[in-house]
Design an enzyme around this catalytic site. Structure first.
Site, short mmCIF file in Angstrom:
data_model
loop_
_atom_site.label_atom_id
_atom_site.label_comp_id
_atom_site.label_asym_id
_atom_site.label_seq_id
_atom_site.Cartn_x
_atom_site.Cartn_y
_atom_site.Cartn_z
N LYS A 86 23.02 38.55 35.37
CA LYS A 86 24.34 38.37 35.99
C LYS A 86 24.61 39.39 37.08
CE LYS A 86 28.04 39.48 33.44
NZ LYS A 86 29.02 39.24 32.36
N ASP A 87 24.06 40.57 36.94
CA ASP A 87 24.32 41.65 37.90
C ASP A 87 23.32 41.68 39.05
OD1 ASP A 87 26.42 42.43 36.25
OD2 ASP A 87 25.14 43.76 35.07
N ARG A 134 35.86 36.47 38.82
CA ARG A 134 35.83 35.15 38.18
C ARG A 134 36.81 35.10 37.01
NH1 ARG A 134 33.54 33.63 33.36
NH2 ARG A 134 32.57 35.66 33.19
N ARG A 135 36.70 36.06 36.10
CA ARG A 135 37.60 36.01 34.94
C ARG A 135 39.06 36.20 35.35
NH1 ARG A 135 33.64 39.93 32.06
NH2 ARG A 135 32.15 38.50 31.11
N ARG A 152 37.55 48.56 35.60
CA ARG A 152 36.14 48.90 35.79
C ARG A 152 35.62 49.76 34.64
NH1 ARG A 152 33.02 49.83 39.57
NH2 ARG A 152 31.66 49.68 37.79
N ARG A 158 35.95 50.17 28.63
CA ARG A 158 37.00 49.14 28.60
C ARG A 158 37.61 49.04 27.22
NH1 ARG A 158 33.68 44.48 31.75
NH2 ARG A 158 32.62 45.92 33.13
N CYS A 245 31.09 37.59 48.41
CA CYS A 245 31.16 38.19 47.09
C CYS A 245 32.59 38.41 46.63
CB CYS A 245 30.38 39.49 47.04
SG CYS A 245 31.05 40.77 48.11
N1 LIG Z 1 28.94 43.30 34.86
C1 LIG Z 1 28.78 43.98 33.63
C2 LIG Z 1 28.00 43.18 32.66
N2 LIG Z 1 26.77 42.74 32.96
C3 LIG Z 1 26.30 42.03 31.90
C4 LIG Z 1 27.28 42.05 30.91
C5 LIG Z 1 27.21 41.40 29.62
C6 LIG Z 1 25.87 40.85 29.20
C7 LIG Z 1 25.48 39.59 29.90
O1 LIG Z 1 26.31 38.86 30.47
O2 LIG Z 1 24.26 39.30 29.87
C8 LIG Z 1 28.35 42.80 31.39
C9 LIG Z 1 29.60 43.12 30.69
C10 LIG Z 1 30.52 41.92 30.56
O3 LIG Z 1 30.57 41.07 31.44
O4 LIG Z 1 31.22 41.85 29.54
#
Ligand SMILES: NCc1[nH]cc(CCC(=O)O)c1CC(=O)O
Length: 309
Positions: A86-87, A134-135, A152, A158, A245
């Site tokens: 995801k990152d 997104r969220r 953040r 968090r 982005c």
């Molecule tokens: N950006 C931070 C991040 N990158 C991946 C995850 C969670 C694990 C995943 O999605 O694989 C998270 C934290 C979140 O979104 O709660």
């Protein structure tokens, strides 16, 4: 540790990143009959880790979490890097690639509520923290009355803010919470049809030098084909929409045998407008389906939607 370890893994230092790196180390050790202590885990601090006071989209985007790690890959100080897919940016530095995806964890988001167990029952005007555009948009779409604030920091930070009463609730990925062993904190698991997840959510990706055939071969037994195919569709979708982005984007591919179903979504940050595109086909067409859905949304959203206007 032997003087020359069997493999060197690079990772960020957050608890989640370490849990993921240790999982990959365990699987590699088991697959190749070596001791876990023969596989080094190097913690690498990235620029993204240092920026905690503003959304990453303002600070320069996703690449901030990978730059320093990729430098170490490119100059051979590490053999592989473990990431949350995801990152990961859709374009990687020349010579590097995501060559292995572990079987995907739960793709859904989980709501952790203090003022109420569900998002729908939060009191009017309650403060909800989220790190993701997104969220934030998906929360505002359902509850335009809430005060959604940018949140953040890593998962632990968090949780601490939530426990300190700074917010009435937050939304985190089930995958990360599961990997940290704290999904018991979740008060509402949100269906993927309700909050379509981020591209790559729940999937660990492993990056290597493309020319490093030894490491690629060692990773092969860890690769989960269905996850890799889903990620190919999702990342192809994201690549078409990239360069924007600041636009909330979601996308999820589901694989069933040789069939694939992809859904992608773009939203306005305030949740007032969103567009969904879906495609179905066979796994051989994964990337084309993702690209096609991305092109449809790009056309439907128009330049105004993507913040370039
Ligand atoms: N950006 C931070 C991040 N990158 C991946 C995850 C969670 C694990 C995943 O999605 O694989 C998270 C934290 C979140 O979104 O709660």
């Amino acid at each position: 540790m032997a003087q020359s370890p069997f493999l060197r893994i690079g990772t960020r230092g957050s608890a989640l990143a370490l849990a993921q790196a240790h999982l990959v180390r365990r699987l590699l050790a088991r697959a190749h009959g070596v001791g876990e202590d023969e596989i080094a885990v190097e913690i690498i601090k990235t620029s993204g880790d240092a920026i905690l006071d503003r959304p990453l989209s303002e600070a320069g985007g996703k690449g901030l979490f990978t730059k320093e790690i990729e430098e170490q890959l490119l100059d051979g100080r590490i053999d592989l890097a473990v990431h949350s897919s995801k990152d990961m940016p859709t374009v990687l530095p020349d010579g590097l690639g995501l060559v292995c995806f572990l079987e995907r964890e739960d793709v859904r988001d989980g709501f952790i509520g203090r003022a109420s167990p569900t998002l729908a029952d939060l009191p009017k005007g309650a403060v909800v923290g989220s790190s993701s555009l997104r969220r934030q948009a998906q929360i505002r779409r359902e509850r335009p009355d809430l005060d959604v604030v940018t949140f953040r920091g890593n998962v632990q930070t968090r949780m601490a803010k939530l426990n300190a009463g700074e917010v009435a609730g937050t939304m985190l990925a089930m995958a990360g919470l599961n990997r940290l062993g704290i999904s018991g904190e979740v008060t509402e698991v949100i269906a993927a049809e309700r909050f379509l997840p981020a591209v790559g959510q729940g999937a660990i990706g492993v990056e290597t030098r493309l020319a490093d055939t030894r490491t690629r071969d060692l990773l092969a037994p860890l690769d989960h084909r269905a996850t890799a195919i889903a990620l190919a569709a999702e990342r192809a979708f994201l690549a078409v929409l990239d360069g924007s982005c600041r636009t909330p984007i979601a996308g999820l591919a589901r694989i069933d045998g040789s069939s694939i179903a992809f859904t992608g979504e773009i939203l306005r940050p305030d949740g007032s407008e969103s567009h969904v595109a879906s495609r179905a086909g066979t796994v051989a067409d994964a990337e084309a389906l993702g690209r096609d859905a991305g092109a449809e949304l790009k056309a439907r959203g128009g330049p105004g939607f993507f913040g370039h206007a």
